[in-house]
Design a protein around this motif. Structure first.
Motif, PDB file in Angstrom:
ATOM      1  N   GLY A  31      24.495 131.549  -8.116  1.00 21.20           N
ATOM      2  CA  GLY A  31      24.431 130.149  -7.676  1.00 21.20           C
ATOM      3  C   GLY A  31      25.037 129.956  -6.298  1.00 21.20           C
ATOM      4  O   GLY A  31      24.628 129.066  -5.550  1.00 21.20           O
ATOM      5  N   LYS A  32      26.006 130.785  -5.923  1.00 16.17           N
ATOM      6  CA  LYS A  32      26.634 130.610  -4.606  1.00 16.17           C
ATOM      7  C   LYS A  32      25.620 130.843  -3.485  1.00 16.17           C
ATOM      8  O   LYS A  32      25.584 130.096  -2.507  1.00 16.17           O
ATOM      9  N   GLY A  36      24.346 127.366  -3.362  1.00 18.46           N
ATOM     10  CA  GLY A  36      25.458 127.132  -2.427  1.00 18.46           C
ATOM     11  C   GLY A  36      25.029 127.284  -0.978  1.00 18.46           C
ATOM     12  O   GLY A  36      25.437 126.511  -0.106  1.00 18.46           O
ATOM     13  N   CYS A 113      20.537 131.615  19.236  1.00 21.28           N
ATOM     14  CA  CYS A 113      19.336 131.045  18.591  1.00 21.28           C
ATOM     15  C   CYS A 113      18.643 130.006  19.458  1.00 21.28           C
ATOM     16  O   CYS A 113      17.578 129.502  19.101  1.00 21.28           O
ATOM     17  N   PRO A 152      30.819 137.955   4.509  1.00 23.89           N
ATOM     18  CA  PRO A 152      30.306 136.630   4.099  1.00 23.89           C
ATOM     19  C   PRO A 152      28.952 136.297   4.726  1.00 23.89           C
ATOM     20  O   PRO A 152      28.159 135.551   4.167  1.00 23.89           O
ATOM     21  N   GLY A 203      32.732 132.234  10.563  1.00 20.65           N
ATOM     22  CA  GLY A 203      31.750 131.497   9.774  1.00 20.65           C
ATOM     23  C   GLY A 203      31.977 130.000   9.663  1.00 20.65           C
ATOM     24  O   GLY A 203      31.125 129.200  10.056  1.00 20.65           O
ATOM     25  N   HIS A 204      33.139 129.590   9.136  1.00 19.29           N
ATOM     26  CA  HIS A 204      33.355 128.156   8.915  1.00 19.29           C
ATOM     27  C   HIS A 204      33.488 127.404  10.243  1.00 19.29           C
ATOM     28  O   HIS A 204      33.034 126.271  10.376  1.00 19.29           O
ATOM     29  N   SER A 206      31.859 128.249  12.894  1.00 17.66           N
ATOM     30  CA  SER A 206      30.495 128.141  13.435  1.00 17.66           C
ATOM     31  C   SER A 206      29.777 126.921  12.861  1.00 17.66           C
ATOM     32  O   SER A 206      28.977 126.282  13.554  1.00 17.66           O
ATOM     33  N   HIS A 244      17.763 123.469  13.093  1.00 17.79           N
ATOM     34  CA  HIS A 244      17.950 124.930  13.084  1.00 17.79           C
ATOM     35  C   HIS A 244      18.501 125.302  11.697  1.00 17.79           C
ATOM     36  O   HIS A 244      19.428 124.670  11.205  1.00 17.79           O
ATOM     37  N   PRO A 246      20.118 128.267   9.789  1.00 20.32           N
ATOM     38  CA  PRO A 246      20.694 129.590   9.521  1.00 20.32           C
ATOM     39  C   PRO A 246      20.681 129.884   8.019  1.00 20.32           C
ATOM     40  O   PRO A 246      20.589 131.025   7.602  1.00 20.32           O
ATOM     41  N   LYS A 249      21.483 125.220   3.294  1.00 20.72           N
ATOM     42  CA  LYS A 249      22.588 124.271   3.135  1.00 20.72           C
ATOM     43  C   LYS A 249      23.051 123.728   4.489  1.00 20.72           C
ATOM     44  O   LYS A 249      23.519 122.598   4.584  1.00 20.72           O
ATOM     45  N   LYS A 253      23.928 119.905   5.534  1.00 21.18           N
ATOM     46  CA  LYS A 253      25.167 119.440   6.176  1.00 21.18           C
ATOM     47  C   LYS A 253      24.826 118.689   7.478  1.00 21.18           C
ATOM     48  O   LYS A 253      25.442 117.676   7.811  1.00 21.18           O
ATOM     49  N   ASN A 287      17.605 133.617   7.769  1.00 21.66           N
ATOM     50  CA  ASN A 287      17.800 133.247   9.170  1.00 21.66           C
ATOM     51  C   ASN A 287      16.978 134.156  10.074  1.00 21.66           C
ATOM     52  O   ASN A 287      17.056 135.381   9.961  1.00 21.66           O
TER      53      ASN A 287
HETATM   54  N1  CAA Z   1      27.199 127.680  -7.354  1.00 22.82           N
HETATM   55  C1  CAA Z   1      26.789 126.799  -6.406  1.00 22.82           C
HETATM   56  N2  CAA Z   1      27.406 126.679  -5.185  1.00 22.82           N
HETATM   57  C2  CAA Z   1      28.464 127.485  -4.950  1.00 22.82           C
HETATM   58  C3  CAA Z   1      28.943 128.412  -5.895  1.00 22.82           C
HETATM   59  C4  CAA Z   1      28.260 128.510  -7.141  1.00 22.82           C
HETATM   60  N3  CAA Z   1      28.628 129.379  -8.075  1.00 22.82           N
HETATM   61  N4  CAA Z   1      30.004 129.054  -5.350  1.00 22.82           N
HETATM   62  C5  CAA Z   1      30.177 128.549  -4.091  1.00 22.82           C
HETATM   63  N5  CAA Z   1      29.253 127.600  -3.857  1.00 22.82           N
HETATM   64  C6  CAA Z   1      29.051 126.833  -2.628  1.00 22.82           C
HETATM   65  C7  CAA Z   1      30.301 126.372  -1.943  1.00 22.82           C
HETATM   66  O1  CAA Z   1      30.814 125.185  -2.529  1.00 22.82           O
HETATM   67  C8  CAA Z   1      29.814 126.161  -0.515  1.00 22.82           C
HETATM   68  O2  CAA Z   1      29.134 124.938  -0.431  1.00 22.82           O
HETATM   69  P1  CAA Z   1      29.581 123.845   0.681  1.00 22.82           P
HETATM   70  O3  CAA Z   1      29.423 124.507   2.024  1.00 22.82           O
HETATM   71  O4  CAA Z   1      28.663 122.712   0.467  1.00 22.82           O
HETATM   72  O5  CAA Z   1      31.013 123.528   0.387  1.00 22.82           O
HETATM   73  C9  CAA Z   1      28.748 127.256  -0.342  1.00 22.82           C
HETATM   74  O6  CAA Z   1      28.463 127.720  -1.667  1.00 22.82           O
HETATM   75  C10 CAA Z   1      29.222 128.445   0.494  1.00 22.82           C
HETATM   76  O7  CAA Z   1      30.470 128.830   0.012  1.00 22.82           O
HETATM   77  P2  CAA Z   1      31.621 129.318   1.007  1.00 22.82           P
HETATM   78  O8  CAA Z   1      31.782 128.347   2.135  1.00 22.82           O
HETATM   79  O9  CAA Z   1      32.828 129.644   0.196  1.00 22.82           O
HETATM   80  O10 CAA Z   1      30.939 130.653   1.541  1.00 22.82           O
HETATM   81  P3  CAA Z   1      31.532 131.767   2.472  1.00 22.82           P
HETATM   82  O11 CAA Z   1      32.908 131.449   2.917  1.00 22.82           O
HETATM   83  O12 CAA Z   1      31.320 133.066   1.790  1.00 22.82           O
HETATM   84  O13 CAA Z   1      30.600 131.752   3.771  1.00 22.82           O
HETATM   85  C11 CAA Z   1      29.225 131.057   5.560  1.00 22.82           C
HETATM   86  C12 CAA Z   1      29.591 130.833   4.088  1.00 22.82           C
HETATM   87  C13 CAA Z   1      30.382 130.662   6.454  1.00 22.82           C
HETATM   88  C14 CAA Z   1      28.016 130.190   5.899  1.00 22.82           C
HETATM   89  C15 CAA Z   1      28.862 132.553   5.777  1.00 22.82           C
HETATM   90  O14 CAA Z   1      27.737 132.898   5.002  1.00 22.82           O
HETATM   91  C16 CAA Z   1      28.613 132.921   7.212  1.00 22.82           C
HETATM   92  O15 CAA Z   1      29.542 133.201   7.974  1.00 22.82           O
HETATM   93  N6  CAA Z   1      27.312 132.941   7.657  1.00 22.82           N
HETATM   94  C17 CAA Z   1      26.934 133.280   9.015  1.00 22.82           C
HETATM   95  C18 CAA Z   1      27.274 132.185  10.021  1.00 22.82           C
HETATM   96  C19 CAA Z   1      26.331 131.016  10.008  1.00 22.82           C
HETATM   97  O16 CAA Z   1      25.200 131.096   9.554  1.00 22.82           O
HETATM   98  N7  CAA Z   1      26.793 129.880  10.563  1.00 22.82           N
HETATM   99  C20 CAA Z   1      25.979 128.683  10.647  1.00 22.82           C
HETATM  100  C21 CAA Z   1      26.320 127.847  11.862  1.00 22.82           C
HETATM  101  S1  CAA Z   1      26.137 128.843  13.349  1.00 22.82           S
HETATM  102  C22 CAA Z   1      24.442 128.905  13.602  1.00 22.82           C
HETATM  103  O17 CAA Z   1      23.693 128.153  13.050  1.00 22.82           O
HETATM  104  C23 CAA Z   1      23.896 129.974  14.515  1.00 22.82           C
HETATM  105  C24 CAA Z   1      23.285 131.040  13.698  1.00 22.82           C
HETATM  106  O18 CAA Z   1      22.091 131.004  13.407  1.00 22.82           O
HETATM  107  C25 CAA Z   1      24.150 132.126  13.230  1.00 22.82           C
END
Ligand code: CAA
Length: 396
Positions: A31-32, A36, A113, A152, A203-204, A206, A244, A246, A249, A253, A287
């Motif tokens: 689910g995450k 998520g 991007c 992540p 990540g967060h 970004s 855009h 990535p 979710k 947001k 992505n």
């Molecule tokens: N069921 C349902 N949802 C669940 C869950 C479950 N069992 N467990 C967790 N979740 C949810 C969380 O609540 C969270 O939701 P919210 O954001 O709505 O709160 C979601 O799943 C993700 O959980 P985390 O935030 O704990 O996940 P994480 O810390 O492992 O990392 C991330 C998430 C930061 C996006 C990571 O995947 C990452 O670094 N990705 C790459 C960076 C990225 O894509 N950034 C986007 C902006 S930058 C950009 O857009 C340029 C680009 O293309 C890179």
């Protein structure tokens, strides 16, 4: 003079990983990743696929869809953050593989991007200024998103290319001249150091940088558009919003933030109506960096059940580092039928799933892709065969 998208083409790898399988292998609740992050599958390219092959396949689809000859293309730009060479642009290989004219101006753009959007804006100005003299621009966004195994970012990988034919006969989307807002800021949210194949990301942070850029670009758009103040939420002036993506979710947001800026007390209520259709294809691909927003646009045009003819679409492009742009276009009559005819959903359903051990093998093999000797049994149809005498060789 009108300018915009005459045709679009999409290419994704033939193989993918099911995110629920990846979650289980990493000891995470499925689910995450699926709910998520909003991603069901991510495209994973095999070793005969790279930025060049994806770009070439997407570009061929765009040209064929428009019935356009390679001779008609006067400008080819490939936006990518997955270059295959420090000097020779991906666009030169694409020119060779597609047989484009020697009178075509070609180069590569980079800004994470946002690189493809930078190229698109340049092409629109080229057409509007009259410099194109009836010729068309081919803008290709091609990337392979890659984060370390077990990090992540791993579930937010993907690969693919989107090609756009830009001209003064925009049969798909006429982009509105002057209606664009830019926001740029030097931030360290996501980067790909020269010594690493994998992207590094805070990540967060970004996510926050993306939202800040959305706010800045949206405000700048409103100022540039200078439209009379109306009733209700500003974003209700658009029939759809394409962000855009990535991961799915992030679009949710983004939309929540934008509607909050609009003063909407229930900012999620309009999500399905304004954004939902743009996420159908991205949720199956992951992505694709430069091409992500354009894949979302293709998704909107091929899956929206309602007739969008004459309706405005708002587009938000974000490149880490960062530069972002909010702009808009008007959907043209017949556009949805043209994009539906590409059969994109059917193409995605014909891909093959990789097991997690197979995927991990591919990730290891891709580490050494650039020096891979030329394979004997080379495929056909724009495939990377390997490198000989330090030169990349492609099958046509
Ligand atoms: N069921 C349902 N949802 C669940 C869950 C479950 N069992 N467990 C967790 N979740 C949810 C969380 O609540 C969270 O939701 P919210 O954001 O709505 O709160 C979601 O799943 C993700 O959980 P985390 O935030 O704990 O996940 P994480 O810390 O492992 O990392 C991330 C998430 C930061 C996006 C990571 O995947 C990452 O670094 N990705 C790459 C960076 C990225 O894509 N950034 C986007 C902006 S930058 C950009 O857009 C340029 C680009 O293309 C890179």
């Amino acid at each position: 003079m009108q300018a915009g998208l005459e045709a679009i083409g999409v290419a994704v790898p033939d193989t993918y990983v099911e995110l629920a399988d990846l979650a289980m292998a990493r000891g995470v609740a499925p689910g995450k990743y699926v709910e998520g992050l909003g991603v069901t599958r991510m495209g994973v390219p095999l070793v005969d696929e790279d930025t060049v092959t994806l770009a070439s396949r997407a570009a061929r689809m765009a040209l064929e869809s428009a019935g356009c000859s390679p001779e008609d293309v006067g400008l080819l730009v490939v936006g990518t953050e997955t270059a295959v060479d420090h000097s020779k642009p991906v666009a030169s290989y694409v020119q060779g593989l597609l047989g484009l004219s020697t009178r075509c101006r070609i180069f590569e753009t980079k800004h994470a991007c946002y690189g493809g959007t930078a190229a698109l804006q340049l092409a629109l100005d080229w057409v509007r200024s009259g410099s194109a003299k009836g010729r068309k621009a081919l803008i290709v966004c091609s990337d392979i998103a890659r984060y370390g195994v077990g990090t992540p970012g791993e579930p937010t990988q993907g690969a693919g290319a989107v090609a756009m034919l830009v001209s003064d006969t925009p049969a798909l989307l006429a982009l509105e001249a002057g209606k664009t807002g830019v926001y740029s800021k030097d931030v360290m949210d996501f980067w790909r150091p020269l010594y690493s194949k994998d992207a590094l990301v805070d990540g967060h942070y970004s996510v926050q940088c993306y939202l800040d850029a959305l706010e800045g670009a949206y405000r700048a758009y409103q100022e540039a558009a200078a439209e009379p103040v109306g009733e209700g939420a500003y974003s209700d002036r658009f029939a759809a919003l394409v962000y855009h993506v990535p991961y799915g979710k992030m679009s949710r947001k983004a939309h929540r933030h934008l509607r909050t800026l609009d003063g909407d007390a229930a900012p999620d209520a309009s999500f399905d109506r304004l954004v939902g259709n743009s996420l159908v294809l991205p949720s199956q691909v992951g992505n694709i960096y430069t091409g992500s927003m354009y894949l979302a646009l293709a998704s909107l045009l091929s899956t929206a059940p309602q007739d969008l003819t004459g309706q405005r679409v708002g587009l938000f492009s974000y490149g880490s580092g960062s530069c972002a742009e909010f702009f808009s276009g008007v959907v043209q009559a017949g556009a949805q039928e043209r994009v539906k005819a590409l059969g994109l959903e059917a193409r995605l359903s014909r891909r093959r799933a990789l097991s997690i051990p197979e995927y991990e093998d591919v990730m290891r093999a891709r580490e050494h892709l650039d020096e891979r000797p030329v394979a004997d049994a080379a495929g056909s149809g724009f495939r990377y065969q390997g490198t000989r005498d330090h030169k990349r060789i492609y099958a046509t």
